[in-house]
Design an enzyme around this catalytic site. Structure first.
Site, PDB file in Angstrom:
ATOM      1  N   THR A  24      48.051  29.914  43.115  1.00  0.00           N
ATOM      2  CA  THR A  24      47.799  31.351  43.037  1.00  0.00           C
ATOM      3  C   THR A  24      49.023  32.134  43.494  1.00  0.00           C
ATOM      4  O   THR A  24      49.885  31.596  44.193  1.00  0.00           O
ATOM      5  CB  THR A  24      46.588  31.745  43.932  1.00  0.00           C
ATOM      6  OG1 THR A  24      46.343  33.146  43.824  1.00  0.00           O
ATOM      7  CG2 THR A  24      46.820  31.422  45.389  1.00  0.00           C
ATOM      8  N   ASN A  52      48.253  34.943  45.056  1.00  0.00           N
ATOM      9  CA  ASN A  52      47.553  35.840  45.968  1.00  0.00           C
ATOM     10  C   ASN A  52      47.289  35.167  47.329  1.00  0.00           C
ATOM     11  O   ASN A  52      46.433  34.293  47.451  1.00  0.00           O
ATOM     12  CB  ASN A  52      46.228  36.232  45.288  1.00  0.00           C
ATOM     13  CG  ASN A  52      45.470  37.291  46.043  1.00  0.00           C
ATOM     14  OD1 ASN A  52      45.575  37.389  47.259  1.00  0.00           O
ATOM     15  ND2 ASN A  52      44.686  38.066  45.319  1.00  0.00           N
ATOM     16  N   LYS A  57      43.700  35.101  48.808  1.00  0.00           N
ATOM     17  CA  LYS A  57      42.815  34.032  48.323  1.00  0.00           C
ATOM     18  C   LYS A  57      43.016  32.775  49.156  1.00  0.00           C
ATOM     19  O   LYS A  57      42.068  32.096  49.521  1.00  0.00           O
ATOM     20  CB  LYS A  57      43.144  33.688  46.862  1.00  0.00           C
ATOM     21  CG  LYS A  57      42.660  34.675  45.844  1.00  0.00           C
ATOM     22  CD  LYS A  57      42.889  34.080  44.450  1.00  0.00           C
ATOM     23  CE  LYS A  57      42.353  34.956  43.353  1.00  0.00           C
ATOM     24  NZ  LYS A  57      42.531  34.353  42.023  1.00  0.00           N
ATOM     25  N   ASP A 102      39.754  32.029  39.154  1.00  0.00           N
ATOM     26  CA  ASP A 102      39.803  33.324  38.487  1.00  0.00           C
ATOM     27  C   ASP A 102      38.587  34.103  38.955  1.00  0.00           C
ATOM     28  O   ASP A 102      37.463  33.603  38.929  1.00  0.00           O
ATOM     29  CB  ASP A 102      39.820  33.183  36.960  1.00  0.00           C
ATOM     30  CG  ASP A 102      40.425  34.430  36.333  1.00  0.00           C
ATOM     31  OD1 ASP A 102      41.557  34.795  36.700  1.00  0.00           O
ATOM     32  OD2 ASP A 102      39.754  35.088  35.511  1.00  0.00           O
ATOM     33  N   PHE A 110      41.210  42.916  50.257  1.00  0.00           N
ATOM     34  CA  PHE A 110      42.198  43.298  49.243  1.00  0.00           C
ATOM     35  C   PHE A 110      41.454  43.781  47.991  1.00  0.00           C
ATOM     36  O   PHE A 110      40.222  43.791  47.949  1.00  0.00           O
ATOM     37  CB  PHE A 110      43.117  42.116  48.927  1.00  0.00           C
ATOM     38  CG  PHE A 110      42.425  40.939  48.282  1.00  0.00           C
ATOM     39  CD1 PHE A 110      41.711  40.035  49.043  1.00  0.00           C
ATOM     40  CD2 PHE A 110      42.484  40.747  46.906  1.00  0.00           C
ATOM     41  CE1 PHE A 110      41.067  38.956  48.461  1.00  0.00           C
ATOM     42  CE2 PHE A 110      41.852  39.660  46.311  1.00  0.00           C
ATOM     43  CZ  PHE A 110      41.129  38.767  47.091  1.00  0.00           C
ATOM     44  N   GLY A 111      42.228  44.169  47.000  1.00  0.00           N
ATOM     45  CA  GLY A 111      41.655  44.519  45.700  1.00  0.00           C
ATOM     46  C   GLY A 111      40.530  45.547  45.781  1.00  0.00           C
ATOM     47  O   GLY A 111      40.688  46.633  46.351  1.00  0.00           O
ATOM     48  N   ASP A 149      37.806  45.398  47.462  1.00  0.00           N
ATOM     49  CA  ASP A 149      36.984  45.309  48.675  1.00  0.00           C
ATOM     50  C   ASP A 149      36.578  46.663  49.264  1.00  0.00           C
ATOM     51  O   ASP A 149      35.444  46.806  49.721  1.00  0.00           O
ATOM     52  CB  ASP A 149      37.685  44.455  49.746  1.00  0.00           C
ATOM     53  CG  ASP A 149      37.576  42.970  49.444  1.00  0.00           C
ATOM     54  OD1 ASP A 149      36.688  42.592  48.650  1.00  0.00           O
ATOM     55  OD2 ASP A 149      38.368  42.199  49.987  1.00  0.00           O
ATOM     56  N   ARG A 175      33.954  34.159  46.704  1.00  0.00           N
ATOM     57  CA  ARG A 175      34.975  33.128  46.910  1.00  0.00           C
ATOM     58  C   ARG A 175      34.470  32.062  47.886  1.00  0.00           C
ATOM     59  O   ARG A 175      34.601  30.868  47.634  1.00  0.00           O
ATOM     60  CB  ARG A 175      36.265  33.776  47.456  1.00  0.00           C
ATOM     61  CG  ARG A 175      37.395  32.778  47.745  1.00  0.00           C
ATOM     62  CD  ARG A 175      38.739  33.470  47.814  1.00  0.00           C
ATOM     63  NE  ARG A 175      38.997  34.180  46.568  1.00  0.00           N
ATOM     64  CZ  ARG A 175      38.881  35.507  46.418  1.00  0.00           C
ATOM     65  NH1 ARG A 175      38.601  36.290  47.443  1.00  0.00           N
ATOM     66  NH2 ARG A 175      39.072  36.070  45.247  1.00  0.00           N
TER      67      ARG A 175
HETATM   68  P1  ITT Z   1      46.045  34.839  40.928  1.00  0.00           P
HETATM   69  O1  ITT Z   1      45.662  35.086  39.501  1.00  0.00           O
HETATM   70  O2  ITT Z   1      47.507  34.591  41.131  1.00  0.00           O
HETATM   71  O3  ITT Z   1      45.205  33.761  41.589  1.00  0.00           O
HETATM   72  P2  ITT Z   1      45.027  37.540  41.272  1.00  0.00           P
HETATM   73  O4  ITT Z   1      44.944  38.429  42.461  1.00  0.00           O
HETATM   74  O5  ITT Z   1      45.667  38.047  40.033  1.00  0.00           O
HETATM   75  O6  ITT Z   1      45.716  36.181  41.768  1.00  0.00           O
HETATM   76  P3  ITT Z   1      42.489  37.164  39.859  1.00  0.00           P
HETATM   77  O7  ITT Z   1      43.106  37.329  38.523  1.00  0.00           O
HETATM   78  O8  ITT Z   1      41.516  36.036  40.055  1.00  0.00           O
HETATM   79  O9  ITT Z   1      43.589  36.973  40.985  1.00  0.00           O
HETATM   80  O10 ITT Z   1      41.762  38.441  40.403  1.00  0.00           O
HETATM   81  C1  ITT Z   1      41.309  39.459  39.622  1.00  0.00           C
HETATM   82  C2  ITT Z   1      41.274  40.766  40.359  1.00  0.00           C
HETATM   83  O11 ITT Z   1      40.067  40.876  41.077  1.00  0.00           O
HETATM   84  C3  ITT Z   1      42.418  41.018  41.306  1.00  0.00           C
HETATM   85  O12 ITT Z   1      42.947  42.296  41.014  1.00  0.00           O
HETATM   86  C4  ITT Z   1      41.802  41.066  42.657  1.00  0.00           C
HETATM   87  O13 ITT Z   1      42.355  42.080  43.429  1.00  0.00           O
HETATM   88  C5  ITT Z   1      40.319  41.318  42.373  1.00  0.00           C
HETATM   89  N1  ITT Z   1      39.547  40.509  43.300  1.00  0.00           N
HETATM   90  C6  ITT Z   1      39.284  39.196  43.183  1.00  0.00           C
HETATM   91  N2  ITT Z   1      38.657  38.738  44.280  1.00  0.00           N
HETATM   92  C7  ITT Z   1      38.551  39.787  45.087  1.00  0.00           C
HETATM   93  C8  ITT Z   1      38.037  39.951  46.378  1.00  0.00           C
HETATM   94  O14 ITT Z   1      37.527  38.952  47.078  1.00  0.00           O
HETATM   95  N3  ITT Z   1      38.104  41.151  46.919  1.00  0.00           N
HETATM   96  C9  ITT Z   1      38.640  42.177  46.241  1.00  0.00           C
HETATM   97  N4  ITT Z   1      39.161  42.118  45.034  1.00  0.00           N
HETATM   98  C10 ITT Z   1      39.121  40.925  44.448  1.00  0.00           C
END
Ligand code: ITT
Length: 184
Positions: free
Chosen positions: A10, A12, A15, A66, A141-142, A144, A171
């Site tokens: 990853t 990220n 994660k 993913d 992150f993201g 959340d 997750r």
């Molecule tokens: P990798 O593909 O390199 O593993 P990524 O962050 O791009 O990292 P994903 O494509 O799986 O990972 O994630 C999709 C999106 O969903 C990404 O923008 C994350 O911020 C969001 N996301 C996934 N899991 C999350 C979580 O636990 N909390 C908040 N946002 C999440």
């Protein structure tokens, strides 16, 4: 015990932190395998994770995740496009799309594709929740700061500690299933 050490491919770090905390409960060490993923266009998280996994040539036990946020009123959007939408619209953009909307239910889904010398295996974790009406909290992150899990106390994941989020998250559920399977 099938393995006591596996890799997570990853880009990220969040994660890695969350998944490592879960797998450590099963005595499994998780090692970060830095990877910039080229994601195929698909509406299926499992397919996307499995495709990324197959692009890795090295012969090591490795898992790819993913994940996505699925908003029911928006027919599952942003789903597999979650990272693109987060980058372009951000949390304010999602809240704008959902402005004045009463039906705010959503889910996070985590799809894992794991491979070792015996084959490829898939695992899933889901958490049901709803979208907040404003951005709340700086943790995680993201998405959340706008996601409120149903089994919580009304706070967003962004307002919870790492441990609290990990008790409920998509997750942690997916990695618990993987952890159990690996220690069988
Ligand atoms: P990798 O593909 O390199 O593993 P990524 O962050 O791009 O990292 P994903 O494509 O799986 O990972 O994630 C999709 C999106 O969903 C990404 O923008 C994350 O911020 C969001 N996301 C996934 N899991 C999350 C979580 O636990 N909390 C908040 N946002 C999440």
């Amino acid at each position: 015990m099938k393995k006591n050490e596996i890799y997570l491919g990853t880009s990220n770090q969040n994660k890695v932190k969350e998944a490592a905390a879960v797998l450590s409960l099963y005595g499994i060490k998780l090692i970060h395998y830095p990877l910039e993923r080229v994601e195929i266009q698909s509406d299926n998280l499992k397919e996307i994770a499995t495709f990324s996994l197959k692009n890795i040539q090295e012969n090591i036990p490795i898992v790819i995740e993913d994940a996505g946020l699925f908003i029911n009123k928006l027919k599952g959007f942003p789903g597999p496009y979650s990272s693109y939408v987060l980058e372009k619209l951000g949390n304010p953009g999602i809240l704008k799309l959902m402005e004045y909307e009463k039906e705010r239910s959503a889910q996070y889904i985590s799809e894992l594709a794991y491979r070792d010398e015996t084959g490829i295996y898939n695992f899933q974790g889901v958490v049901e929740g709803s979208l907040s009406t404003n951005i709340r909290g700086n943790n995680g992150f993201g998405y959340d700061p706008i996601f409120i899990p149903n089994e919580g106390d009304g706070r967003t994941f962004g307002e919870m500690s790492d441990i609290e989020k990990n008790n409920l998250s998509h997750r942690s559920r997916a990695f618990k299933t993987l952890g159990k399977w690996l220690t069988q």
